[in-house]
Design a protein around this motif. Structure first.
Motif, PDB file in Angstrom:
ATOM      1  N   LEU A 238     -20.752 -58.667  52.344  1.00  0.00           N
ATOM      2  CA  LEU A 238     -21.149 -58.239  51.002  1.00  0.00           C
ATOM      3  C   LEU A 238     -21.299 -59.424  50.059  1.00  0.00           C
ATOM      4  O   LEU A 238     -22.236 -59.483  49.265  1.00  0.00           O
ATOM      5  CB  LEU A 238     -20.119 -57.268  50.422  1.00  0.00           C
ATOM      6  N   GLN A 241     -24.560 -61.172  50.686  1.00  0.00           N
ATOM      7  CA  GLN A 241     -25.762 -60.439  50.291  1.00  0.00           C
ATOM      8  C   GLN A 241     -25.857 -60.188  48.797  1.00  0.00           C
ATOM      9  O   GLN A 241     -26.927 -59.838  48.299  1.00  0.00           O
ATOM     10  CB  GLN A 241     -25.829 -59.103  51.041  1.00  0.00           C
ATOM     11  N   THR A 242     -24.769 -60.334  48.070  1.00  0.00           N
ATOM     12  CA  THR A 242     -24.788 -59.976  46.647  1.00  0.00           C
ATOM     13  C   THR A 242     -24.362 -61.120  45.745  1.00  0.00           C
ATOM     14  O   THR A 242     -23.958 -60.901  44.606  1.00  0.00           O
ATOM     15  CB  THR A 242     -23.865 -58.769  46.385  1.00  0.00           C
ATOM     16  N   GLN A 243     -24.476 -62.343  46.205  1.00  0.00           N
ATOM     17  CA  GLN A 243     -24.013 -63.484  45.409  1.00  0.00           C
ATOM     18  C   GLN A 243     -24.705 -63.569  44.059  1.00  0.00           C
ATOM     19  O   GLN A 243     -24.108 -63.994  43.077  1.00  0.00           O
ATOM     20  CB  GLN A 243     -24.239 -64.785  46.189  1.00  0.00           C
ATOM     21  N   ASP A 245     -26.294 -60.880  42.503  1.00  0.00           N
ATOM     22  CA  ASP A 245     -26.609 -59.542  42.023  1.00  0.00           C
ATOM     23  C   ASP A 245     -25.595 -58.995  41.033  1.00  0.00           C
ATOM     24  O   ASP A 245     -25.688 -57.849  40.637  1.00  0.00           O
ATOM     25  CB  ASP A 245     -26.718 -58.568  43.209  1.00  0.00           C
ATOM     26  N   VAL A 248     -20.111 -57.120  43.969  1.00  0.00           N
ATOM     27  CA  VAL A 248     -20.272 -56.529  45.288  1.00  0.00           C
ATOM     28  C   VAL A 248     -20.047 -55.031  45.300  1.00  0.00           C
ATOM     29  O   VAL A 248     -20.352 -54.372  46.283  1.00  0.00           O
ATOM     30  CB  VAL A 248     -19.299 -57.176  46.300  1.00  0.00           C
ATOM     31  N   GLU A 250     -21.351 -52.826  43.020  1.00  0.00           N
ATOM     32  CA  GLU A 250     -22.338 -52.072  42.253  1.00  0.00           C
ATOM     33  C   GLU A 250     -23.059 -51.087  43.168  1.00  0.00           C
ATOM     34  O   GLU A 250     -22.770 -49.922  43.193  1.00  0.00           O
ATOM     35  CB  GLU A 250     -23.322 -53.038  41.590  1.00  0.00           C
ATOM     36  N   ALA A 253     -25.095 -53.111  49.734  1.00  0.00           N
ATOM     37  CA  ALA A 253     -26.320 -53.294  50.505  1.00  0.00           C
ATOM     38  C   ALA A 253     -26.343 -52.343  51.681  1.00  0.00           C
ATOM     39  O   ALA A 253     -25.360 -52.169  52.386  1.00  0.00           O
ATOM     40  CB  ALA A 253     -26.411 -54.738  50.993  1.00  0.00           C
TER      41      ALA A 253
END
Length: 300
Positions: A238, A241-243, A245, A248, A250, A253
């Protein structure tokens, strides 16, 4: 005026060439999201059980909250002769509170107290979350994962990418001869997953860099959580993939599978596996972890 007329024709020609483009965004049935990370402070009397449920939205917009038909936590210790079975079995029925929030806590209307006492937790305690949502049943099983306190927090003066970076040095001591996994929460939706492969039994210091403006005298709270290998792998993916965004938790993914399974069509609740139905699964994670917190005040 004669020079102006050709210019008008040119402008009208450009306008007439504009087409309205319709973008087909991905459409799929809403998928359930379970935010079930329960952080335990063993100095408190009760485990702060709180399960939040939302649904995926159609590409744009926030994730809407949703409601469950039933929610139950079962916990106990593995049977030495049959680890899939639990001894000293206990349950905690959950209810939405407040109504319409999508947040589920131990049901306060029960005749018997549904809260889980912290004193009942042992390192090998196993928790199972069972929920029903829109006619389907979901389940997850997780161990109680202990951790170690933070030894020290200090602000450093190094930078990573930008001169405005803020360095925080974290020190903790790993337990000897154990396979330990950790998840650090730095606030602002920023997390780090760490394992002890190369630091077994050692005191370890590392730096974390905030790549955002932190104000002088601003207090930042940092926590260390325990994790098993499965939760460590999940958080590690996570974070990757969400660095960029903003957090983690929200909208997880879709490619990162958690430990929640759709068990509607399974005939054995002890086998939490849906390999025959690989595309039927919710998002999110259920974990019960020990947590230690420590705060630091940002200097100039």
């Amino acid at each position: 005026m004669k020079k102006f007329i050709p210019f008008l024709f040119f402008v009208f020609a450009l306008i007439s060439c504009e087409d309205v483009v319709q973008i087909d965004v991905p459409q799929e049935e809403p998928r359930l999201i379970i935010n079930g990370i329960i952080r335990v402070d063993e100095s408190k009397v009760f485990v702060p059980v709180e399960i939040k449920v939302t649904e995926t939205n159609n590409f744009f917009g926030e994730t809407p909250v949703t409601q469950l038909e039933n929610a139950l936590i079962i916990y106990g210790q593995p049977n030495p002769d049959a680890p899939e079975l639990l001894d000293n079995l206990a349950t905690s029925a959950l209810a939405e509170s407040p109504p319409g929030s999508g947040i589920y806590i131990p049901d306060p209307t029960f005749d018997v107290d549904q809260r889980i006492q912290t004193a009942s937790l042992l390192p090998n305690t196993i928790f199972t979350l069972l929920i029903d949502h829109k006619g389907r049943s979901y389940a997850a099983r997780t161990p109680y994962s202990k951790t170690t306190p933070i030894d020290n927090l200090v602000q450093g003066d190094e930078t990573l990418f930008d001169e405005d970076d803020t360095e925080i040095k974290i020190t903790f001591t790993d337990a000897l001869d154990e396979d330990n996994y950790y998840v650090f929460d730095f606030g602002f939706g920023e997390f780090l997953a760490l394992e002890d492969e190369f630091i077994d039994g050692q005191q370890f210091e590392f730096s974390y860099f905030y790549q955002k403006d932190l104000e002088p005298n601003q207090e930042v709270e940092i926590s260390i959580m325990g994790a098993d290998q499965q939760f460590f792998n999940y958080m590690n993916l996570l974070v990757e993939q969400t660095q960029n965004d903003g957090g983690v938790f929200e909208t997880p993914a879709a490619t990162v599978r958690g430990n929640m399974f759709d068990v509607t069509d399974l005939d054995n609740i002890d086998l939490l596996d849906n390999v025959e139905q690989p595309n039927i699964f919710p998002l999110g994670y259920f974990a019960v972890v020990q947590e230690y917190k420590q705060a630091i005040t940002i200097q100039q």
